[in-house]
Design a protein around this motif. Structure first.
Motif, PDB file in Angstrom:
ATOM      1  N   GLU A 318       0.831  -1.205   0.000  1.00 43.01           N
ATOM      2  CA  GLU A 318       0.000   0.000   0.000  1.00 43.01           C
ATOM      3  C   GLU A 318       0.868   1.258   0.000  1.00 43.01           C
ATOM      4  N   ILE A 319       1.921   1.264   0.818  1.00 48.18           N
ATOM      5  CA  ILE A 319       2.803   2.434   0.912  1.00 48.18           C
ATOM      6  C   ILE A 319       3.498   2.699  -0.420  1.00 48.18           C
ATOM      7  N   VAL A 320       3.960   1.645  -1.072  1.00 45.36           N
ATOM      8  CA  VAL A 320       4.635   1.803  -2.365  1.00 45.36           C
ATOM      9  C   VAL A 320       3.677   2.389  -3.392  1.00 45.36           C
ATOM     10  N   PHE A 321       2.424   1.922  -3.385  1.00 43.45           N
ATOM     11  CA  PHE A 321       1.441   2.429  -4.345  1.00 43.45           C
ATOM     12  C   PHE A 321       1.104   3.896  -4.065  1.00 43.45           C
ATOM     13  N   ILE A 322       0.846   4.210  -2.785  1.00 44.83           N
ATOM     14  CA  ILE A 322       0.450   5.574  -2.425  1.00 44.83           C
ATOM     15  C   ILE A 322       1.552   6.573  -2.743  1.00 44.83           C
ATOM     16  N   ASN A 323       2.802   6.201  -2.454  1.00 44.79           N
ATOM     17  CA  ASN A 323       3.916   7.132  -2.622  1.00 44.79           C
ATOM     18  C   ASN A 323       4.660   6.962  -3.942  1.00 44.79           C
ATOM     19  N   ALA A 324       4.177   6.052  -4.795  1.00 44.05           N
ATOM     20  CA  ALA A 324       4.790   5.810  -6.114  1.00 44.05           C
ATOM     21  C   ALA A 324       6.304   5.614  -5.991  1.00 44.05           C
ATOM     22  N   LEU A 325       6.720   4.737  -5.082  1.00 47.99           N
ATOM     23  CA  LEU A 325       8.138   4.522  -4.815  1.00 47.99           C
ATOM     24  C   LEU A 325       8.765   3.590  -5.843  1.00 47.99           C
ATOM     25  N   LYS A 326      10.040   3.833  -6.138  1.00 45.29           N
ATOM     26  CA  LYS A 326      10.795   2.902  -6.969  1.00 45.29           C
ATOM     27  C   LYS A 326      11.218   1.728  -6.097  1.00 45.29           C
ATOM     28  N   THR A 327      11.186   0.534  -6.651  1.00 47.24           N
ATOM     29  CA  THR A 327      11.436  -0.668  -5.856  1.00 47.24           C
ATOM     30  C   THR A 327      12.544  -1.515  -6.460  1.00 47.24           C
ATOM     31  N   ASP A 328      13.016  -2.475  -5.666  1.00 47.57           N
ATOM     32  CA  ASP A 328      13.976  -3.451  -6.171  1.00 47.57           C
ATOM     33  C   ASP A 328      13.590  -4.825  -5.632  1.00 47.57           C
ATOM     34  N   GLU A 329      14.526  -5.757  -5.631  1.00 45.70           N
ATOM     35  CA  GLU A 329      14.217  -7.134  -5.243  1.00 45.70           C
ATOM     36  C   GLU A 329      13.721  -7.236  -3.805  1.00 45.70           C
ATOM     37  N   TYR A 330      14.068  -6.270  -2.949  1.00 38.96           N
ATOM     38  CA  TYR A 330      13.597  -6.320  -1.574  1.00 38.96           C
ATOM     39  C   TYR A 330      12.077  -6.178  -1.527  1.00 38.96           C
ATOM     40  N   PHE A 331      11.535  -5.338  -2.389  1.00 41.35           N
ATOM     41  CA  PHE A 331      10.082  -5.189  -2.435  1.00 41.35           C
ATOM     42  C   PHE A 331       9.416  -6.472  -2.916  1.00 41.35           C
ATOM     43  N   PHE A 332      10.054  -7.148  -3.874  1.00 34.54           N
ATOM     44  CA  PHE A 332       9.498  -8.417  -4.366  1.00 34.54           C
ATOM     45  C   PHE A 332       9.304  -9.386  -3.208  1.00 34.54           C
ATOM     46  N   ARG A 333      10.301  -9.499  -2.355  1.00 35.82           N
ATOM     47  CA  ARG A 333      10.205 -10.434  -1.227  1.00 35.82           C
ATOM     48  C   ARG A 333       9.273  -9.900  -0.135  1.00 35.82           C
ATOM     49  N   ALA A 334       9.429  -8.619   0.206  1.00 39.20           N
ATOM     50  CA  ALA A 334       8.648  -8.050   1.310  1.00 39.20           C
ATOM     51  C   ALA A 334       7.162  -8.023   1.003  1.00 39.20           C
ATOM     52  N   SER A 335       6.786  -7.678  -0.230  1.00 41.53           N
ATOM     53  CA  SER A 335       5.376  -7.547  -0.592  1.00 41.53           C
ATOM     54  C   SER A 335       4.677  -8.893  -0.672  1.00 41.53           C
ATOM     55  N   ARG A 336       5.439  -9.967  -0.810  1.00 41.39           N
ATOM     56  CA  ARG A 336       4.840 -11.301  -0.847  1.00 41.39           C
ATOM     57  C   ARG A 336       4.845 -11.974   0.523  1.00 41.39           C
ATOM     58  N   GLY A 337       5.629 -11.418   1.430  1.00 43.01           N
ATOM     59  CA  GLY A 337       5.673 -11.954   2.788  1.00 43.01           C
ATOM     60  C   GLY A 337       6.985 -12.643   3.063  1.00 43.01           C
ATOM     61  N   SER A 338       7.929 -11.933   3.677  1.00 44.81           N
ATOM     62  CA  SER A 338       9.227 -12.529   4.001  1.00 44.81           C
ATOM     63  C   SER A 338       9.127 -13.324   5.301  1.00 44.81           C
ATOM     64  N   GLU A 339      10.191 -14.025   5.645  1.00 43.60           N
ATOM     65  CA  GLU A 339      10.233 -14.834   6.871  1.00 43.60           C
ATOM     66  C   GLU A 339      10.380 -13.913   8.086  1.00 43.60           C
ATOM     67  N   PRO A 340       9.461 -13.995   9.066  1.00 40.20           N
ATOM     68  CA  PRO A 340       9.536 -13.092  10.223  1.00 40.20           C
ATOM     69  C   PRO A 340      10.482 -13.556  11.333  1.00 40.20           C
ATOM     70  N   ASP A 341      11.059 -14.761  11.205  1.00 37.73           N
ATOM     71  CA  ASP A 341      11.994 -15.247  12.227  1.00 37.73           C
ATOM     72  C   ASP A 341      13.365 -14.617  11.976  1.00 37.73           C
ATOM     73  N   LEU A 342      13.548 -13.399  12.491  1.00 39.22           N
ATOM     74  CA  LEU A 342      14.746 -12.609  12.198  1.00 39.22           C
ATOM     75  C   LEU A 342      16.006 -13.228  12.786  1.00 39.22           C
ATOM     76  N   GLU A 343      15.907 -13.826  13.951  1.00 33.83           N
ATOM     77  CA  GLU A 343      17.075 -14.437  14.583  1.00 33.83           C
ATOM     78  C   GLU A 343      17.611 -15.593  13.730  1.00 33.83           C
ATOM     79  N   PHE A 344      16.714 -16.345  13.121  1.00 31.60           N
ATOM     80  CA  PHE A 344      17.101 -17.442  12.240  1.00 31.60           C
ATOM     81  C   PHE A 344      17.938 -16.911  11.069  1.00 31.60           C
ATOM     82  N   GLY A 345      17.486 -15.828  10.444  1.00 31.13           N
ATOM     83  CA  GLY A 345      18.212 -15.250   9.313  1.00 31.13           C
ATOM     84  C   GLY A 345      19.569 -14.709   9.704  1.00 31.13           C
ATOM     85  N   ILE A 346      19.624 -14.006  10.859  1.00 31.27           N
ATOM     86  CA  ILE A 346      20.889 -13.454  11.355  1.00 31.27           C
ATOM     87  C   ILE A 346      21.900 -14.566  11.623  1.00 31.27           C
ATOM     88  N   ASN A 347      21.464 -15.581  12.341  1.00 33.00           N
ATOM     89  CA  ASN A 347      22.371 -16.675  12.710  1.00 33.00           C
ATOM     90  C   ASN A 347      22.863 -17.434  11.488  1.00 33.00           C
TER      91      ASN A 347
END
Length: 749
Positions: A318-347
């Motif tokens: 919604e934010i990207v659409f409202i603000n007409a932001l330019k996106t990259d691969e991070y938006f592809f992952r974030a907009s589809r739902g990334s993994e919320p277990d942050l400690e797993f990714g860090i480790n």
């Protein structure tokens, strides 16, 4: 999404599962396989160790190497410049057949014999992901000289057509999780064994601002030079993952493995700023718009911050659409739902980077609201179309990461895992159960259409209003339509309530329609004036709609007005039509809403003081019926007018039931009574009605005559029994009535 079998095996034990079974399972559970490729190193290609490397005596660009291949030491001439620094390499021995039917033979190059070939990845059938020859390391396992190279390099890739709503499957771990449910195999998370130094993260990271509102972040710092290895390079090549540099390789590798969004930056000051609903991670060398775009450029450094983060996919879209932001691969992952277990990714990242980490971390995690769904087994079975066991439902949901609370035999409460942003309702849950359970297990049944009963209170109320309208039309009324807006000044002038100012219309269409109406009557009176101006002599109008009280509470009402002649010119009256009267309105209204009583009404804003009554139906006041006040009629430029306004919510919408007709004759008798002039007929009615005489079907006044001090009131009685009544029986009934009246001081004239 591309996965490799070896990479999957980091998270799930596939030792006894064939690749074909993996493909079949993925297809069965809805993860469509779009491609498959097997990378198999040719035979006679082994691991070798370079023990000596010298310049070719007759060629500047060639080197003569002595390579230990386990059972012998081979002399091999090699043209790759990086062989000088190589230790472990891939060697094709004489007799090996490489892709393209290229056979390795003994050769003499510029006068020096060569007994084999030190290979690059592309030469043995792998993707071309490096320059020169392929240098082996122990990232794919402990190297053994002379071992078949396929033991380390063979792999199988599976390409999946993951749908946009399944962001949890855009990672190796996510696909392993799906396979675990499909194959009923428990997942395993790799052990993270990395060194954590005593020096804390606060020594190298300074968070100057932390305005994190719409996302979650977990920061860790590492020390040392980031370098990739053969495993990372090969797997990224097999999965066709692009990267910018050595540091980015490890970030992309960890993201592809875990699905966690990761951003690498230099140590130093960082800040989190929230602007217009957007969280930004700002460093000295650029910024990361969370879940949208990464524009951080790294300096040459031996210390780094790794930021694992999560943002709600619907929110970031919604934010990207409202603000007409330019996106990259991070938006592809974030907009589809990334993994919320942050400690797993860090480790996982630190473990693969193989560098020591500063102790502690910076935790800026906003808790993801838990989503619960009440699950009814009967409804699940209805949706799926099969008598699936409750134990199977529970087992499948647990494998998919749902938490379950059993309420009773038929009901349970489930907690949707945070990584499944696509699960919203019981239908979504049923789909998950069905795809894991297997649609092939559901027996085929003929298609049956079953219409749902869509009748509800609103529809029944609407139909009731329509019935009243049809009855009104049958009585000669015409329907009129109006806006719900009215003139505030006019409503106040005639004494009607108006909406409190703070609840009133802010921007009215015109000044005369500046509020919501509190009555239907004033608009109908305007209609009478217009119709009279157009020459109509008989005006019967009605309307229905919403009216509003001071607090803007809405009520549905129906209103009637009559004016002019009761009927058109009637030959029996010698062409002289009668004017409408109070009785005309009462009779017409009774034909529309059914029987009712009239009692004296309190003052009404526009009613005649002596012709104004409440309408009582089933013991409830449902509305008002009255003659229009002459003063109001004059202001609207109309003559005698009668109106009724009724609250529709108070009318009973009852089904009329037919009753048997009494076949025995009715008998009428009249009594002329002497009554006090101040006594209303209602009192006489109560006296007679209190006798509860079953044979007395009806009674009503038919004449009144002034006797001076008293009035003479003639009442007609309708008598009917369950058999033909004799004169003596009829006389007994009348005598009983007369005795009761006389006991109350009412005598026969």
């Amino acid at each position: 999404m591309i996965v490799t079998r070896r990479w999957l095996e980091e998270f799930i034990n596939l030792e006894n599962v064939s690749t074909q079974e993996i493909i079949d399972t993925l297809n069965r559970i809805g993860q469509e396989v779009e491609g498959y490729k097997k990378y198999e190193i040719p035979q006679n290609v082994v691991i070798g160790k370079v023990i000596e490397c010298e310049k070719h005596p007759n060629a500047d660009k060639l080197n003569v190497c002595k390579v230990d291949v386990g059972d012998e030491i081979l002399q091999i001439v090699c043209g790759a410049s990086n062989v000088v620094n190589a230790e472990y390499v891939v060697v094709s021995k004489v007799g090996a057949v490489l892709p393209g039917n290229f056979k390795i033979k003994k050769a003499k190059l510029r006068g020096v014999e060569s007994h084999g070939m030190i290979c690059a990845a592309r030469e043995i059938g792998l993707p071309d992901f490096h320059d020169g020859i392929m240098i082996m390391d122990d990232s794919l396992g402990e190297l053994k000289i002379g071992e078949y190279a396929g033991k380390y390099l063979n792999d199988e890739i599976i390409e999946l057509g993951v749908t946009a709503n399944r962001g949890d499957c855009f990672s190796i771990y996510g696909i392993a999780r799906e396979l675990g449910a499909g194959l009923n195999i428990d997942l395993k998370k790799p052990e993270f064994l990395y060194e954590e130094q005593q020096e804390g993260i606060g020594r190298v990271v300074n968070v100057t601002k932390s305005e994190v509102k719409h996302s979650s972040h977990l920061l860790k710092a590492i020390s040392g030079e980031l370098k990739s290895n053969l495993k990372i390079n090969l797997r990224l090549a097999l999965c066709e993952v692009d990267y910018k540099n050595e540091q980015d390789k490890i970030v992309k590798y960890a993201m592809h493995a875990t699905g966690v969004l990761l951003v690498l930056s230099n140590v130093g000051e960082v800040s989190f700023v929230s602007e217009k609903g957007i969280d930004k991670y700002i460093t000295q060398n650029g910024e990361y718009i969370v879940g949208v775009k990464n524009s951080i450029e790294l300096n040459e450094n031996n210390s780094y911050i790794i930021n694992a983060n999560y943002i709600d996919p619907e929110y970031v879209s919604e934010i990207v659409f409202i603000n007409a932001l330019k996106t990259d691969e991070y938006f592809f992952r974030a907009s589809r739902g990334s993994e919320p277990d942050l400690e797993f990714g860090i480790n996982y990242f630190i473990n693969e980077a193989k560098l020591p980490a500063y102790s502690g971390n910076i935790d800026l995690i906003n808790e993801i609201p838990s989503r619960y769904i009440n699950l009814h087994i009967a409804e699940i079975r209805s949706i799926i179309g099969a008598e699936i066991k409750e134990t199977d439902v529970v087992e499948i949901l647990k494998k998919l990461g749902f938490e379950i609370e059993i309420l009773n035999e038929e009901n349970m409460k489930i907690k949707v895992p945070a990584f499944r942003s696509d699960i919203k309702n019981i239908q979504d849950v049923a789909e998950e159960i069905l795809r894991i359970y297997g649609i092939d297990k559901i027996d085929s049944k003929p298609l049956v259409f079953e219409e749902t009963n869509r009748i509800n209170d609103n529809i029944e109320f609407h139909e009731f209003i329509n019935k009243l309208k049809y009855k009104a039309v049958s009585q000669g009324f015409y329907e009129t339509l109006h806006f719900v807006f009215d003139d505030r000044e006019r409503l106040q002038k005639y004494g009607f309530s108006v909406i409190d100012e703070h609840l009133d219309i802010v921007n009215p269409i015109v000044k005369e329609l500046d509020t919501l109406r509190s009555t239907l009557l004033l608009q109908l009176l305007e209609d009478i004036g217009r119709n009279k101006a157009n020459g109509y002599k008989r005006i019967y109008l009605f309307t229905t709609g919403s009216v509003y009280n001071r607090k803007r509470k809405e009520t549905q009402k129906i209103a009637f007005v009559i004016n002019g002649y009761e009927d058109y010119e009637n030959p029996l009256n010698h062409g002289k039509p009668q004017n409408v009267s109070f009785k005309t309105m009462v009779d017409k209204l009774a034909q529309i809403i059914g029987e009712f009583e009239l009692v004296e009404n309190d003052a009404h804003p526009i009613a005649h003081p002596y012709q104004n009554a409440k309408i009582i139906q089933n013991g409830t006041t449902v509305g008002v019926i009255a003659k229009l006040h002459p003063k109001v009629a004059k202001e609207f430029d109309i003559d005698d007018t009668y109106f009724a306004e009724i609250d529709l919510s108070k009318l009973k919408n009852e089904m009329k039931l037919a009753t048997d007709i009494n076949k025995f004759p009715k008998v009428t008798r009249d009594l002329s009574l002497v009554v006090d002039k101040d006594m209303p007929y209602k009192e006489i009615y109560k006296i007679i009605d209190s006798l509860n005489i079953q044979e007395l079907k009806d009674f009503y006044p038919i004449d009144i005559y002034d006797l001076g001090e008293n009035n003479s009131l003639t009442v007609r009685f309708v008598i009917q029994g369950e058999k033909t009544l004799t004169d003596s029986q009829i006389n007994a009934i009348m005598e009983k009535i007369l005795n009761q009246l006389e006991s109350k001081g009412i005598k026969l004239r």
